[in-house]
Design a protein around this motif. Sequence first.
Motif, short mmCIF file in Angstrom:
data_model
loop_
_atom_site.label_atom_id
_atom_site.label_comp_id
_atom_site.label_asym_id
_atom_site.label_seq_id
_atom_site.Cartn_x
_atom_site.Cartn_y
_atom_site.Cartn_z
N ASN A 142 58.43 32.97 31.35
CA ASN A 142 58.01 31.72 30.71
C ASN A 142 56.50 31.69 30.49
OD1 ASN A 142 60.60 30.73 30.59
ND2 ASN A 142 60.42 29.50 32.46
N ALA A 143 55.74 32.14 31.47
CA ALA A 143 54.28 32.16 31.33
C ALA A 143 53.89 33.07 30.18
CB ALA A 143 53.63 32.63 32.62
N HIS A 144 54.56 34.23 30.09
CA HIS A 144 54.25 35.17 29.02
C HIS A 144 54.59 34.56 27.66
CE1 HIS A 144 53.57 39.03 27.16
NE2 HIS A 144 54.71 38.87 26.50
N SER A 145 55.76 33.95 27.54
CA SER A 145 56.15 33.41 26.24
C SER A 145 55.26 32.22 25.86
CB SER A 145 57.63 33.02 26.22
OG SER A 145 57.87 31.98 27.14
N THR A 146 54.86 31.40 26.84
CA THR A 146 53.97 30.29 26.55
C THR A 146 52.60 30.81 26.10
OG1 THR A 146 55.09 28.91 28.16
CG2 THR A 146 52.88 28.23 27.53
N ALA A 147 52.13 31.86 26.77
CA ALA A 147 50.83 32.41 26.43
C ALA A 147 50.82 32.97 25.01
CB ALA A 147 50.44 33.50 27.42
N HIS A 148 51.99 33.31 24.50
CA HIS A 148 52.05 33.89 23.17
C HIS A 148 52.68 32.96 22.14
CE1 HIS A 148 51.11 37.39 25.60
NE2 HIS A 148 50.58 37.87 24.50
N ASP A 149 52.75 31.68 22.46
CA ASP A 149 53.25 30.70 21.51
C ASP A 149 52.10 30.30 20.58
OD1 ASP A 149 54.09 28.48 20.11
OD2 ASP A 149 54.93 27.45 21.86
N PRO A 150 52.19 30.64 19.29
CA PRO A 150 51.10 30.33 18.37
C PRO A 150 50.77 28.84 18.28
CG PRO A 150 52.74 31.74 17.33
CD PRO A 150 53.29 31.33 18.65
N LYS A 154 50.44 27.05 20.91
CA LYS A 154 49.76 26.68 22.15
C LYS A 154 48.57 27.56 22.50
CE LYS A 154 53.90 24.68 24.10
NZ LYS A 154 55.02 24.86 25.00
N CYS A 155 48.47 28.73 21.92
CA CYS A 155 47.39 29.63 22.32
C CYS A 155 46.50 30.00 21.12
CB CYS A 155 47.96 30.89 22.97
SG CYS A 155 48.83 31.97 21.84
N THR A 156 45.45 30.67 21.43
CA THR A 156 44.50 31.13 20.42
C THR A 156 45.19 32.14 19.49
OG1 THR A 156 42.54 30.69 21.72
CG2 THR A 156 42.36 32.48 20.12
N ILE A 157 44.83 32.05 18.23
CA ILE A 157 45.31 32.98 17.21
C ILE A 157 44.13 33.86 16.83
CG2 ILE A 157 46.25 33.21 14.88
CD1 ILE A 157 47.37 30.27 15.36
N VAL A 158 44.26 35.17 17.07
CA VAL A 158 43.18 36.11 16.79
C VAL A 158 43.53 36.91 15.53
CG1 VAL A 158 41.87 38.09 17.63
CG2 VAL A 158 42.61 36.32 19.24
N LEU A 159 42.64 36.88 14.56
CA LEU A 159 42.82 37.65 13.33
C LEU A 159 42.08 38.96 13.46
CD1 LEU A 159 42.35 34.79 10.71
CD2 LEU A 159 44.47 35.60 11.77
N VAL A 160 42.80 40.06 13.24
CA VAL A 160 42.22 41.39 13.32
C VAL A 160 42.44 42.10 12.00
CG1 VAL A 160 42.61 41.50 15.82
CG2 VAL A 160 44.28 42.54 14.27
N GLY A 161 41.67 43.15 11.77
CA GLY A 161 41.78 43.93 10.55
C GLY A 161 40.42 44.45 10.15
#
Length: 185
Positions: free
Chosen positions: A9-17, A19-26
């Motif tokens: 649950n902690a992992h899925s919450t940490a990766h819920d867009p 609820k968490c930061t969205i990092v753009l890479v490229g």
Amino acid sequence: MENDQKAANAHSTAHDPNKCTIVLVGIMGAGKSSVGRRLAQALGIPFHDSDDEVEKAASMKIPEIFAKHGEEEFRRGESSVIKRLLDEPRMVLATGGGAFMNEATRQLMQEKAVTVWLKADLETLWRRVSKKGGRPLLKKQNPKQVLADLLTEREPVYALADYEVVSVDGPHKITVEAVRSALNI
């Protein structure tokens, strides 16, 4: 079993867009800053650009940092800035093109945020970056070939991002909507 469920649950919450930061890479020219600003505005959350934050921390522009201290020192500062930003409340974070190449920084992004690779073809990238100066990595003979080589080298690493979204050569709102759709936000 209960601890495993909590960890999941902690992992899925940490990766819920939502609820968490969205990092753009490229790579440079992919539209991370332009798309990121508009995405943050659409979501009503703060936007940060790691390059801007590095410049503030160093009190100098990125080309100056490269000239005076070299790429390695720039990358050290970039890593430190990204680490600090990932400890702040939810935001959209646009990163420099080389940030995701650093294994420790990439791992931190993947632990604390959702990562989105903004992918664009070479011609689109070249059109975008050739309009602007100040790209230290392109201050070489045949900068388009340098960009092509960087793209070839970096794409397998960018592909490790949680999501991949094509950054189209058109209005930024199209790519913003593609990111929102991919993340279901």
